[in-house]
Scaffold this motif. Structure first.
Motif, PDB file in Angstrom:
ATOM      1  N   ARG A 129       0.830  -1.208   0.000  1.00 55.45           N
ATOM      2  CA  ARG A 129       0.000   0.000   0.000  1.00 55.45           C
ATOM      3  C   ARG A 129       0.863   1.257   0.000  1.00 55.45           C
ATOM      4  N   ARG A 130       1.925   1.235   0.801  1.00 59.77           N
ATOM      5  CA  ARG A 130       2.794   2.403   0.878  1.00 59.77           C
ATOM      6  C   ARG A 130       3.507   2.649  -0.457  1.00 59.77           C
ATOM      7  N   LYS A 131       3.999   1.585  -1.080  1.00 53.10           N
ATOM      8  CA  LYS A 131       4.677   1.747  -2.365  1.00 53.10           C
ATOM      9  C   LYS A 131       3.713   2.232  -3.445  1.00 53.10           C
ATOM     10  N   ASP A 132       2.505   1.680  -3.450  1.00 49.29           N
ATOM     11  CA  ASP A 132       1.515   2.097  -4.438  1.00 49.29           C
ATOM     12  C   ASP A 132       1.152   3.567  -4.253  1.00 49.29           C
ATOM     13  N   TRP A 133       0.997   3.998  -3.009  1.00 48.47           N
ATOM     14  CA  TRP A 133       0.679   5.403  -2.742  1.00 48.47           C
ATOM     15  C   TRP A 133       1.820   6.315  -3.166  1.00 48.47           C
ATOM     16  N   CYS A 134       3.042   5.930  -2.881  1.00 50.96           N
ATOM     17  CA  CYS A 134       4.189   6.759  -3.277  1.00 50.96           C
ATOM     18  C   CYS A 134       4.311   6.865  -4.793  1.00 50.96           C
ATOM     19  N   GLY A 178       9.374   2.954  18.846  1.00 57.70           N
ATOM     20  CA  GLY A 178       8.022   3.117  18.329  1.00 57.70           C
ATOM     21  C   GLY A 178       7.884   4.311  17.412  1.00 57.70           C
ATOM     22  N   LEU A 179       8.540   5.427  17.772  1.00 57.46           N
ATOM     23  CA  LEU A 179       8.526   6.599  16.896  1.00 57.46           C
ATOM     24  C   LEU A 179       9.212   6.299  15.571  1.00 57.46           C
ATOM     25  N   ASN A 180      10.303   5.556  15.608  1.00 57.68           N
ATOM     26  CA  ASN A 180      10.994   5.192  14.364  1.00 57.68           C
ATOM     27  C   ASN A 180      10.094   4.358  13.456  1.00 57.68           C
ATOM     28  N   ARG A 181       9.346   3.432  14.038  1.00 60.19           N
ATOM     29  CA  ARG A 181       8.437   2.628  13.217  1.00 60.19           C
ATOM     30  C   ARG A 181       7.366   3.493  12.558  1.00 60.19           C
ATOM     31  N   VAL A 182       6.859   4.478  13.289  1.00 58.11           N
ATOM     32  CA  VAL A 182       5.849   5.375  12.715  1.00 58.11           C
ATOM     33  C   VAL A 182       6.445   6.198  11.581  1.00 58.11           C
ATOM     34  N   VAL A 183       7.668   6.665  11.756  1.00 60.59           N
ATOM     35  CA  VAL A 183       8.323   7.457  10.706  1.00 60.59           C
ATOM     36  C   VAL A 183       8.551   6.603   9.468  1.00 60.59           C
ATOM     37  N   PHE A 184       9.035   5.380   9.648  1.00 61.41           N
ATOM     38  CA  PHE A 184       9.265   4.501   8.503  1.00 61.41           C
ATOM     39  C   PHE A 184       7.961   4.172   7.779  1.00 61.41           C
ATOM     40  N   ALA A 185       6.865   4.082   8.526  1.00 61.69           N
ATOM     41  CA  ALA A 185       5.582   3.739   7.906  1.00 61.69           C
ATOM     42  C   ALA A 185       5.037   4.856   7.030  1.00 61.69           C
ATOM     43  N   GLN A 186       5.560   6.081   7.163  1.00 63.16           N
ATOM     44  CA  GLN A 186       5.069   7.188   6.348  1.00 63.16           C
ATOM     45  C   GLN A 186       5.666   7.211   4.945  1.00 63.16           C
TER      46      GLN A 186
END
Length: 418
Positions: free
Chosen positions: A265-270, A314-322
């Motif tokens: 989903r992230r790759k498709d959105w990008c 946890g913050l790093n995971r959120v940043v990577f998920a963006q």
């Protein structure tokens, strides 16, 4: 195909061992061996007689010689390209490949097709004859399915996600999260800019993935609340299962399946969002974020252990998920004709709304040269605040719901960009 993956991974690791003396920070007594030398070494290994060797050594050389030569050679070419990227400074030194993590191989097509230039003229060799180049053999079965010829495996059926069959010379087969993928090396069509001199600045954040200077906001789709609950359930199930048991492997497989869906989903959105930006603006300015420094672990050392390590993780995971880096990289790959991406600049939303200044300013040091859209007396705004400020002084170019996403939303958004 797992055998091809093992042969390609073994050839890569052999090349890594040969070039292990030339590593960043290590002894550089000799020049690294490039593809021609590594291919010659591979040919010698495949021709090694096994009469005077032990049983274990003979089995090893027989196994290497039984592998597909093209698969092994293309793995060496991949390693040579990784070395070239390291010498150019764009990538780090290539590492070893591991089983279950790096499952894939690349193959040159077995078909033959005459070569033509972009103008439709035949490509001739030194003898005046037309060049016949390699081509991937692909056949269309119906609207959704096609088949490709893989050396040693025959015809393999795959789900075709494009309208037309690919005209490629090579293809790559990878295995991730229990699924096989095939990708073709094709030069994409150029993305034309509007040509009206339009400019946009993009701030990247966690609550809002990207805030544009024209007031629109873009959000990268995430896992839904139900999917996140499933991830936690399978992680607990894996933690309680005995190590090495089928239950533990099944739980890890379910978690990997959900993570793979999130990454897709992230790759498709990008991809869709970067294409929309390329078609909508002549110049795009991204906020200068040091993502590697921002996502560095806080665990510290044995002498000086870190604090709040779990919170920082946890913050790093959120940043990577963006998908900050992927959006910036894919947008940089799209300007093929007539436009460019300017140098990264902080406070890009405010700078883009001013007279076009590209001066870089630090967040913690306001300056008198800050454009009028960003007040020096106020602290650095967040992406959402910046959008509100820009929206107050500039007309928006569309409704609140924007390309590639929506305003802050608890559930994932998979809307196709406008």
């Amino acid at each position: 195909m797992f055998g091809h993956c093992a042969q390609a991974r073994h050839a890569w690791n052999l090349a890594w061992e040969v070039n292990s003396t030339y590593r960043k920070g290590g002894a550089r007594t000799t020049k690294p061996v490039r593809y021609v030398g590594m291919a010659a070494m591979l040919a010698d290994v495949r021709r090694t007689p096994t009469g005077d060797l032990t049983t274990e050594e003979a089995d090893y050389f027989v196994w290497v010689a039984s592998g597909n030569a093209e698969v092994q050679q293309q793995a060496l070419r991949d390693f040579d390209q990784a070395l070239a990227n390291f010498f150019n400074g764009s990538h780090g030194y290539p590492g070893r490949r591991k089983k279950y993590r790096h499952e894939g191989f690349r193959v040159i097509g077995t078909g033959r097709a005459p070569a033509w230039t972009a103008d439709g003229e035949a490509v001739l060799n030194a003898k005046g004859k037309q060049v016949v180049s390699r081509q991937v053999r692909v056949e269309k079965l119906n609207k959704k399915w096609a088949q490709i010829q893989v050396p040693g495996c025959g015809w393999v059926k795959f789900r075709n996600t494009r309208r037309a069959l690919p005209d490629a010379k090579t293809f790559r087969v990878t295995h991730r999260a229990g699924r096989w993928y095939v990708s073709f090396a094709v030069v994409p069509d150029p993305v034309d800019a509007p040509g009206d001199g339009s400019l946009v600045g993009i701030d990247r954040g966690v609550v809002i993935t990207a805030a544009l200077s024209d007031g629109r906001t873009l959000n990268c789709p995430q896992l839904t609340a139900r999917e996140r609950a499933q991830v936690r359930k399978y992680q607990r199930r894996a933690a309680r299962a005995p190590k090495g048991s089928p239950q533990r492997r099944a739980a890890h497989a379910e978690v990997a399946r959900l993570r793979e869906s999130e990454a897709n989903r992230r790759k498709d959105w990008c991809e869709k969002t970067s294409t929309t930006l390329a078609r909508s603006f002549d110049t795009i300015r991204f906020e200068d974020l040091k993502i590697k420094n921002m996502t560095r672990s806080a665990r510290g050392t044995v002498e000086e252990p870190g604090r709040r390590v779990a919170q920082k993780a946890g913050l790093n995971r959120v940043v990577f998920a963006q998908g900050w880096g992927l959006l910036r990289a894919r947008t940089g790959h799209k300007p093929l004709v007539g436009w460019r991406i300017s140098h990264p600049s902080t406070r890009v939303c405010g700078a883009a709304t001013a007279s076009g200044s590209t001066r870089t300013r630090a967040r913690a040091k306001p300056s008198s040269s800050v454009p009028a859209a960003v007040s020096p007396a106020t602290p650095t705004p967040t992406p959402h605040a910046t959008s509100r400020q820009d929206r107050a002084g500039l007309p928006t170019s569309g409704p609140e719901a924007c390309a590639g996403g929506t305003t802050p939303h608890q559930r994932s958004s998979v809307r196709e960009p406008r």
